[in-house]
Write an enzyme that holds these catalytic residues in place. Structure first.
Site, PDB file in Angstrom:
ATOM      1  N   HIS A 185      41.363  41.464  49.223  1.00 12.21           N
ATOM      2  CA  HIS A 185      41.112  41.819  47.827  1.00 12.21           C
ATOM      3  C   HIS A 185      42.435  41.770  47.068  1.00 12.21           C
ATOM      4  O   HIS A 185      43.515  41.794  47.674  1.00 12.21           O
ATOM      5  CB  HIS A 185      40.531  43.231  47.738  1.00 12.21           C
ATOM      6  CG  HIS A 185      39.135  43.335  48.263  1.00 12.21           C
ATOM      7  ND1 HIS A 185      38.319  44.394  47.941  1.00 12.21           N
ATOM      8  CD2 HIS A 185      38.407  42.538  49.091  1.00 12.21           C
ATOM      9  CE1 HIS A 185      37.140  44.243  48.537  1.00 12.21           C
ATOM     10  NE2 HIS A 185      37.172  43.125  49.243  1.00 12.21           N
ATOM     11  N   GLU A 209      44.087  43.941  45.304  1.00 10.74           N
ATOM     12  CA  GLU A 209      44.994  45.071  45.491  1.00 10.74           C
ATOM     13  C   GLU A 209      45.665  45.025  46.857  1.00 10.74           C
ATOM     14  O   GLU A 209      46.858  45.302  46.979  1.00 10.74           O
ATOM     15  CB  GLU A 209      44.241  46.401  45.316  1.00 10.74           C
ATOM     16  CG  GLU A 209      43.681  46.602  43.918  1.00 10.74           C
ATOM     17  CD  GLU A 209      42.266  46.063  43.727  1.00 10.74           C
ATOM     18  OE1 GLU A 209      41.631  46.449  42.744  1.00 10.74           O
ATOM     19  OE2 GLU A 209      41.793  45.247  44.563  1.00 10.74           O
TER      20      GLU A 209
END
Length: 158
Positions: A55, A57
Site C-alpha cells: 500500500h 503508506e
C-alpha cells in the site's frame, strides 16, 4: 509546530492518480516530509507487484526509513491521499511519525470498492469467532526466540 502544507497533500494526491493510471495499483499515494522537504514518495503497487502489503503508506515508510537510515520516522509528517487502512495504520504507529494528514476517508474508499470495515469488525471479535481460523501451535518451542531476545547483548530496542 508548523501548519500542514497543502502542497505536500497535493503531491500525495498527484501520485495516487498518476501511478494508478500507469497501472501500478489502486488510487493511493503518500509522501513523508522532514524539515519541510519530501524525503520519500510512495504509491499503491498491490496488483503490479502481487504484494498485498504494498500500500502507499507501507511503500513510503519503507522508502523514508531507507533514506534516513533508521526504522523510525521521528520528526516526520506523513501525507496520504486516503485515511489509512488497518494494516497501514499499524505500520504508521510502528514507524512513529510526528503527524499524519489524509485526504479521502475510509468511507470514501469503501464507496469505490476498497472497504476495510470487515477487518475492523474482525479485530473486535474474540479470536475463536473470527472468520480466519487461528490456532496456537508449539508455544513452548516458540518461546525460545523470545528468551534469546531477552538475553541478547547489544540489541536495539524498538
Amino acid at each position: 509546530m508548523e501548519a500542514p502544507n497543502p502542497e505536500f497533500m497535493r503531491e500525495a494526491i498527484r501520485l495516487s492518480i498518476e501511478k494508478m493510471q500507469a497501472g501500478h495499483g489502486g488510487p493511493f499515494g503518500a509522501v513523508v516530509v522532514k524539515d519541510g522537504e519530501i524525503i520519500a514518495r510512495g504509491f499503491n503497487q498491490v496488483t503490479s507487484t502481487n504484494d498485498p502489503t504494498c500500500h502507499a503508506e507501507v511503500d513510503v515508510i519503507r522508502k523514508a526509513c531507507a533514506a534516513l537510515g533508521t526504522f523510525q520516522l521521528d520528526g516526520c509528517d506523513l501525507y496520504t491521499a486516503c485515511e489509512p487502512c488497518p494494516m497501514c495504520l499499524g505500520a504508521i504507529y510502528w514507524a512513529r511519525p510526528r503527524r499524519v494528514f489524509y485526504g479521502n476517508t475510509k468511507a470514501d474508499a469503501a464507496a469505490i470498492g476498497f472497504d476495510d470495515q470487515f477487518i475492523y469488525e474482525e479485530l473486535d471479535r474474540p479470536m475463536a469467532d473470527r472468520k480466519l481460523p487461528m490456532t496456537r501451535l508449539l508455544r513452548e518451542e516458540a518461546l525460545a526466540s523470545f528468551q534469546a531476545w531477552e538475553q541478547k547483548v547489544g540489541k536495539t530496542e524498538y
